[in-house]
Structures are given as C-alpha cells and as structure tokens.
Design an enzyme around this catalytic site. Structure first.
Site, PDB file in Angstrom:
ATOM      1  CG  ASP A 146      -0.032  -1.624   1.645  1.00 32.15           C
ATOM      2  OD1 ASP A 146      -1.057  -1.777   0.983  1.00 32.15           O
ATOM      3  OD2 ASP A 146       1.452  -2.191   2.147  1.00 32.15           O
TER       4      ASP A 146
HETATM    5  N1  URA Z   1       3.771  -5.536  -0.395  1.00 32.57           N
HETATM    6  C1  URA Z   1       3.332  -4.575   0.747  1.00 32.57           C
HETATM    7  O1  URA Z   1       3.489  -4.371   1.977  1.00 32.57           O
HETATM    8  N2  URA Z   1       2.389  -2.757   0.805  1.00 32.57           N
HETATM    9  C2  URA Z   1       2.434  -2.357  -1.103  1.00 32.57           C
HETATM   10  O2  URA Z   1       2.314  -0.944  -1.084  1.00 32.57           O
HETATM   11  C3  URA Z   1       2.916  -3.199  -1.590  1.00 32.57           C
HETATM   12  C4  URA Z   1       3.809  -4.567  -1.826  1.00 32.57           C
END
Ligand code: URA
Length: 234
Positions: free
Chosen positions: A104
């Site tokens: 993310d």
């Molecule tokens: N899980 C998430 O919620 N975000 C990420 O960036 C990676 C794994």
C-alpha cells in the site's frame, strides 16, 4: 542478435533517441570500434559495448530490492503519486522494470522490482505460498486470541478467506510480526480489522527466505545478487 540502440536502451534506460545522439557523437563503441549506426546487430552475450568509455554489463534480467518509503505507490506510473520506479537511481534504471507485488502507499519496506515477468508471476502465484513477513504496529494491544484466529485462516471483509498466517508477539504489546503466504488487497489491515484492531504502521521485512537489507535506508535500493534470488522462492 540484437540492434545496438535497442540493447543500450534496454540495459541502461536511456531513450532510443538519446542513444542515437550518443552514437552520432561517436561515444559508443562495440568491441573497441566506434559504432556508426544504431541498427547494427550485436551479440549481447559476447560483444563488449561501451558508452563514453564505460562498459555496459549485460544482464538478461535485473532484480532490485527496495526499502520503500510511505507516500510511493507500487506501480509503473500513477497520476496522483510518485511511484517506486521514480525512486530508482540512474544506474539501476532500464526499460520494463515493474514492482513484483504491491505494498500500500502508506506501507514501508521490501519491494522487489524486476523486469523478469516469469519470475514475478512465479513468486506471486498463491499456489507457491511464498512467505511475506511484516512488522505491524497496532492501535490497540495485541490479544493472544489472534494467534489461533490467524492460524486457522481468518475471514476478512467481503467474506474472503485467508490462508493460515503466523503471528509473533514482542515485548511491546502493540507491536507484532505477521507472516502471510498470499497477498490479498490490504490483507493485513483487513485481518486486524477482522479481530477488532487497526494497523497504524506496516513494514514488509522479507519475501521468502530473503530479508530486507538493513543497510538500505528508506527510499534506497540495491541489486539482488544472483545467489539471493532463489532464496525468495525458498
Ligand atoms: N497488507 C496490507 O494491508 N497492506 C500492505 O501493504 C501489505 C499487506
């Protein structure tokens, strides 16, 4: 055999137009002889190509480990935010590089960037169960029950079922390690939401048996050595 201008452009990220300019300026040589034209054919495996006297070392594929900072998206281009590709230093730039898997925008840590589509597909395939370990800071204290809830495969928002995941508690009750073996959208955030908690900080530490290099500051990257690549699958 490959066209000289295409070879240089692919290996260095310099545009074909700029490569042509370098050739016209007599700054490119093949086997010690100044190249006359970009359409000459070379053998990437054996021909020594230099640009401004510097040899271009041929690599079929490139594998890069990046310590992603928050604020960057795992994409090759985006209209709203800078991408992890924008962070690559010139010496690691080349055509076709993309992030293999997504973190993310607000997540930090290990991102693999490569131009090897087959390898990326392989390690991202859910059937390969490549482990990904994360450091997770939680809004509220981590409860012991999370261990079983995650181990037995928790159902998250939208009714999606997760594969078993492993939590490791630390001395800090708001800090845990979580290892997952797949990569659903916002998976870890949704897993903690499903148990009534919330992620306030997330960092990926490893992919398979390969750990983020501690010497990489946020935003830095380095090439993954040949012997390390297979570790990702282990
Ligand atoms: N899980 C998430 O919620 N975000 C990420 O960036 C990676 C794994």
């Amino acid at each position: 055999m490959e066209r000289l201008d295409k070879f240089i452009s692919n290996q260095t990220g310099i545009s074909r137009a700029d490569v042509k300019k370098e050739i016209r300026a007599k700054r490119v040589s093949v086997g010690g002889i100044i190249a006359k034209s970009g359409d000459m054919k070379i053998d990437p495996e054996t021909d020594v190509v230099t640009i401004s006297g510097k040899e271009i070392t041929y690599k079929r594929y490139l594998y890069i480990m990046m310590n992603k900072p928050a604020g960057y998206v795992c994409s090759t281009d985006d209209n709203t935010a800078p991408t992890v590709i924008d962070l690559l230093p010139d010496e690691l730039k080349r055509k076709g590089l993309f992030p293999a898997g997504r973190l993310d925008k607000d997540t930090e840590g290990f991102v693999l960037i490569t131009d090897d589509g087959e390898f990326a597909h392989d390690i991202l395939s859910p059937s390969k169960h490549v482990a990904k370990k994360y450091l997770c800071r939680l809004e509220k204290k981590a409860e012991k029950e999370y261990e079983n809830a995650f181990k037995s495969g928790i159902t998250i928002s939208g009714g999606e079922e997760c594969k078993p995941a492993l939590i490791k508690f630390t001395d800090d009750e708001n800090l845990v390690y979580l290892t997952i073996f797949e990569g659903k959208f916002h998976q870890i955030k949704r897993m903690f939401e499903a148990v009534g908690n919330r992620i306030t900080y997330l960092k990926r530490l490893s992919m398979g048996g390969l750990f983020l290099d501690e010497n990489l500051a946020l935003g830095e990257c380095r090439e993954i050595l040949h012997k390390e690549i297979e570790k990702i699958k282990s």
